[in-house]
Structure formats: C-alpha cells, structure tokens
Design a protein around this motif. Structure first.
Motif, PDB file in Angstrom:
ATOM      1  N   ASN A 122       0.807  -1.219   0.000  1.00 51.90           N
ATOM      2  CA  ASN A 122       0.000   0.000   0.000  1.00 51.90           C
ATOM      3  C   ASN A 122       0.843   1.274   0.000  1.00 51.90           C
ATOM      4  O   ASN A 122       0.318   2.357   0.254  1.00 51.90           O
TER       5      ASN A 122
ATOM      6  N   ASP B  75       0.452   3.505   3.517  1.00 56.31           N
ATOM      7  CA  ASP B  75       0.601   2.276   4.297  1.00 56.31           C
ATOM      8  C   ASP B  75       0.863   2.575   5.766  1.00 56.31           C
ATOM      9  O   ASP B  75       1.082   3.714   6.170  1.00 56.31           O
TER      10      ASP B  75
ATOM     11  N   LYS C  54       3.134  -2.015  -5.972  1.00 59.04           N
ATOM     12  CA  LYS C  54       2.779  -1.101  -4.890  1.00 59.04           C
ATOM     13  C   LYS C  54       1.659  -0.174  -5.333  1.00 59.04           C
ATOM     14  O   LYS C  54       1.371  -0.055  -6.526  1.00 59.04           O
ATOM     15  N   ALA C  55       1.061   0.499  -4.366  1.00 61.13           N
ATOM     16  CA  ALA C  55      -0.050   1.406  -4.674  1.00 61.13           C
ATOM     17  C   ALA C  55       0.404   2.549  -5.565  1.00 61.13           C
ATOM     18  O   ALA C  55      -0.301   2.944  -6.504  1.00 61.13           O
TER      19      ALA C  55
ATOM     20  N   TYR D 185      -7.841   2.871  -1.166  1.00 62.29           N
ATOM     21  CA  TYR D 185      -6.686   2.895  -0.269  1.00 62.29           C
ATOM     22  C   TYR D 185      -6.888   3.762   0.971  1.00 62.29           C
ATOM     23  O   TYR D 185      -6.171   3.567   1.959  1.00 62.29           O
TER      24      TYR D 185
END
Length: 467
Positions: free
Chosen positions: A158, A162, A295-296, A464
C-alpha cells in the motif's frame, strides 16, 4: 577484620554521608565487595532464575529506510536486578551509590542483546554513556545510551498509503528461562519518550510491549518486544508525486484543442508528457527496494502513464484518419480515371470492319478451311498476327480483318464484375467506419479522457483511504 570494620561503619553512619565525606571508607567497602566476587557466576547461582526488569527511554527516531528495510533509533536502556553479593550498609533502597560504567566490567551483568540489530554503537562523548547504581540491599541499576540500526521488514503493497510495524527485540543471549527471567519492569509504562517523538514522514499511532519465549535449538530464551505502529504521512508524496502526475496527465489533454494539422506541436507535447512521466516513475523507484510485487504508487503512476500515452495515440488515430482519407480519395479518383481511359480504349478497339469470307476454303487459317459455318472477322490491313504457316499463297491482306478474341472479352467481363464488387464493399465500409470530420475524435476525447481519469481517481483513493 577490615571487612567487619567497614560493615560496622556502614551500619552506624548514614550511607550518603559516608560516601561523600569518607572516600577512603567507600573505596574500602567497594573493594571488600569485590574481593570474593566471582563475575562468572550469576546471582542466585543454582537457585531461582535472576529477575531482570527492563525500562527503555526512546530519545529519537533518526532514519527509516525502505530501501534497506531498517530504522535507526537512539535509546536509553536501563536494566534492574538484585545481586545479594553486593549488599552493603543501609539496606534501604533510598540510599545508593552511583559508579562509572567501568564498574560493570567487574560485576555480573545480564547478557541482553537486540535480536534484530544490524549495527549499534555506544556513545562515548565525553565519556562512555554507561552507569552503575548500587543500592544497599543489593539492587543494581545498569544504564546505557546507544544508537542502533534495527531491521524492520516492511510490507509495501500500500506504499505510500501504508502503515508499518517496527519492533525492538530484546533477548538474553546465553541464559535461558531457567537462569534468567526477562520482563518489562512496569508493563506498558516501562517505555518512555514516545509521546515526544516527531518523525518527518511517519506518525506513531501506538506502541505495545510484549513478553514472549523464543524457542531455539539451544533452549528457550526470554524475549521482550516493543512494537511501534507507524502511519506514513502522505503529504510529502501528494506534492512530490501525485500532484505532478495529475498535472502532466491534464497537460497531455491540451493536444485535443490543438489543430490536427499542427503535427509538430501535438507530437512534441505528447512525447514531452510521456518522458516526464517516465522521469517521475524512475525517481520514485530509486527510493524503494527492488521488490517484485506491485505497490499502490506503481498502480497510480502506470495509470497516469497509460493516459498520457493514450493521448499521444489519439493524435496518431486523428492523423491517420485525416491523411488516410485523403489518400483513399486520391486513389479512388485515380482508379476511376484509369477505368474511364481503359473503357475508352476498349470502345475504340471494338470499332472494327468486318469482312465476310464467303469461301472458307481460301481462309488464311488452315484449320478453318472446309468449315461451312465459319465467319472470320479480320481487321483490314493487319495480318501480322496471323501465323505464316496458316496463310495460303496468293492471299490478299487488304481483304482480311482481325478477329476479336473471346478471352479478352471474358477478362473485360471479370474486371467489370470485380470493380462493381469493390465499389459495393467500399460503400459498406463507409457506412460503418467512415468519419466525415476528424475533429469529432478530438471533441469526443475532450470528454472521455477527463471522465475516465476522474473515475480512476475516485476508485483509487476510495480503495486505499476508505477501505
């Protein structure tokens, strides 16, 4: 005898007074404590395990590195235990004797270490940051200040939206549970200084203290764990990555308002935005480890790159449609002209004179002699095509005409049929694929691209941040 005298003095005279006013007596007491002290044996050797309490003060978080998967922290570590061999003077714990860190080399101390340590060093300015404090009842406080780099395995799925959990793992290296009991001295309140810590990219959401037993091949060892829950602040990435990416994507849409005949302007704009997105992506990847999963931030940057690249391809479609349509029109005009010229030539060739050969026996073609129903059409004055073997002597060329071949007529019919089929196919294509005005592609893109990009952002941030 000297030891007994020193003991009597400690009982009769207050400890602090004795320490401050009688350094010789204090030195003799310390010497007497160490005279029969065996540093190789732990307290209560052969009996119950030594009870060691731990307190920890976090001085600062120095760095947190995603590339190396670690973080650097400066802490004060205090260890508390009781060693009856160091009992002296007044048995009250209110009286104490503070000694330098060198005294720790002369008495038994716990063999604690940091299980997830990568690199550590003890501060030594202006002296080694270590101290020993002895109480009359044998209680010992062993404190030190050091900086350590600890491993922190991060989950970056994330990233940068994150949260990470980084720990401080304290464990006994050689003494197992039968010899040493390691615990947090005051439970959750054994850790201090967390509330005063400020990090540039993270916020400490919470921390937990855990006591557990680590099972290894050589036995079961006590371990204390201090876990930090770190929430990454996304503000830095908003201004450094997300906002520039959004502006680059919006800049690529400017080409939809530029005339499609301005090829250099639109191509230059499209290539510039593509290269800028590539530069931003490379800058983000340089600050991250080479991990295989997505990854995001990778998803967002790839999405922006797709939008920028699609804007460049949109102009390619407009340019191909515009110039391809003109080329097809020129080709169609040329085909019609060629067909018209060919038709005129065929009409001209069809205007021939016909002469009837009443007597087939005098035909220049030997194979037709004797055929009563044969009529030969020959073009006057042209007998060069007739084979010499097929001509009879005394034949008058001026009385002959050229015969029109049936194969050429057949080819003309096939060409006419094929041409009509091609025209029908072109008409069908024009009904479904033809675009009368190429500017309609730009007008459609002006609405489609922003709408799709807005939907992508709503889904991305909603997933997210909310979920």
């Amino acid at each position: 005898m000297d030891r007994r005298l020193a003991f009597v003095l400690w009982v009769l005279i207050p400890t602090r007074v004795c320490f401050s006013n009688s350094p010789d007596v204090t030195s003799s007491v310390i010497d007497s404590l160490l005279s029969n002290y065996d540093i190789r044996l732990r307290p209560n050797f052969g009996d119950a395990a030594v009870d060691v309490g731990i307190e920890l003060v976090v001085a600062s978080f120095d760095t947190i590195s995603e590339v190396n998967m670690d973080y650097t922290i400066t802490i004060y570590l205090n260890q508390y235990w009781t060693d009856e061999r160091l009992t002296h003077g007044n048995l009250s714990t209110s009286t104490s004797l503070t000694l330098t860190g060198d005294f720790a080399d002369k008495i038994w101390v716990p063999d604690t270490f940091f299980a997830n340590d990568k690199n550590s060093f003890l501060h030594d300015v202006t002296e080694k940051n270590k101290m020993i404090r002895l109480h009359g009842n044998g209680s010992v406080v062993y404190g030190m200040r050091f900086t350590t780099t600890l491993a922190c395995m991060m989950d970056l799925h994330n990233y940068p939206l994150d949260e990470q959990n980084c720990t401080v793992e304290i464990e006994s290296y050689g003494y197992d549970m039968a010899d040493l009991y390691l615990h947090w001295r005051s439970g959750h309140h054994s850790v201090h200084g967390i509330q005063d810590i400020e990090l540039p990219q993270f916020s400490i959401v919470e921390y937990r203290t855990v006591e557990k037993i680590e099972s290894l091949l050589t036995g079961k060892y006590p371990r204390l764990s201090l876990s930090f829950k770190l929430h990454r602040n996304v503000g830095y990435f908003i201004f450094q990555t997300y906002l520039p990416s959004i502006l680059i994507v919006m800049l690529s849409w400017v080409s939809f308002w530029i005339n499609h005949e301005a090829t250099s302007a639109r191509v230059a704009l499209g290539i510039t935005t593509v290269l800028t997105m590539t530069t931003i992506s490379n800058g983000v990847r340089s600050s991250l480890p080479r991990i295989s999963y997505v990854k995001a931030i990778d998803i967002y940057l790839v999405t922006c790159f797709v939008f920028v690249f699609a804007a460049l391809l949109e102009y390619a479609a407009v340019n191909y449609t515009y110039w391809g349509k003109r080329a097809k029109k020129k080709r169609r005009i040329k085909e019609m002209t060629d067909r018209r010229v060919k038709s005129q030539e065929e009409t001209k060739n069809s205007d021939v004179c016909y002469t009837t050969v009443n007597n087939p026996d005098v035909s220049p073609v030997i194979s037709l002699r004797g055929n009563k129903e044969t009529q030969i059409d020959l073009e006057t004055g042209n007998t060069s095509f007739i084979p010499r073997a097929c001509m009879s002597r005394g034949y008058i060329p001026e009385s002959l005409v050229k015969r029109k071949r049936s194969s050429s007529l057949k080819k003309q019919r096939q060409a006419a049929t094929q041409g009509s089929m091609t025209e029908e196919r072109d008409k069908c294509k024009s009904k479904f694929l033809s675009i009368k005005d190429v500017n309609s592609i730009d007008r459609f893109s002006r609405l489609l691209f922003p709408l799709l990009f807005l939907i992508v952002n709503v889904v991305y941030w909603g997933f997210y941040l909310v979920l």
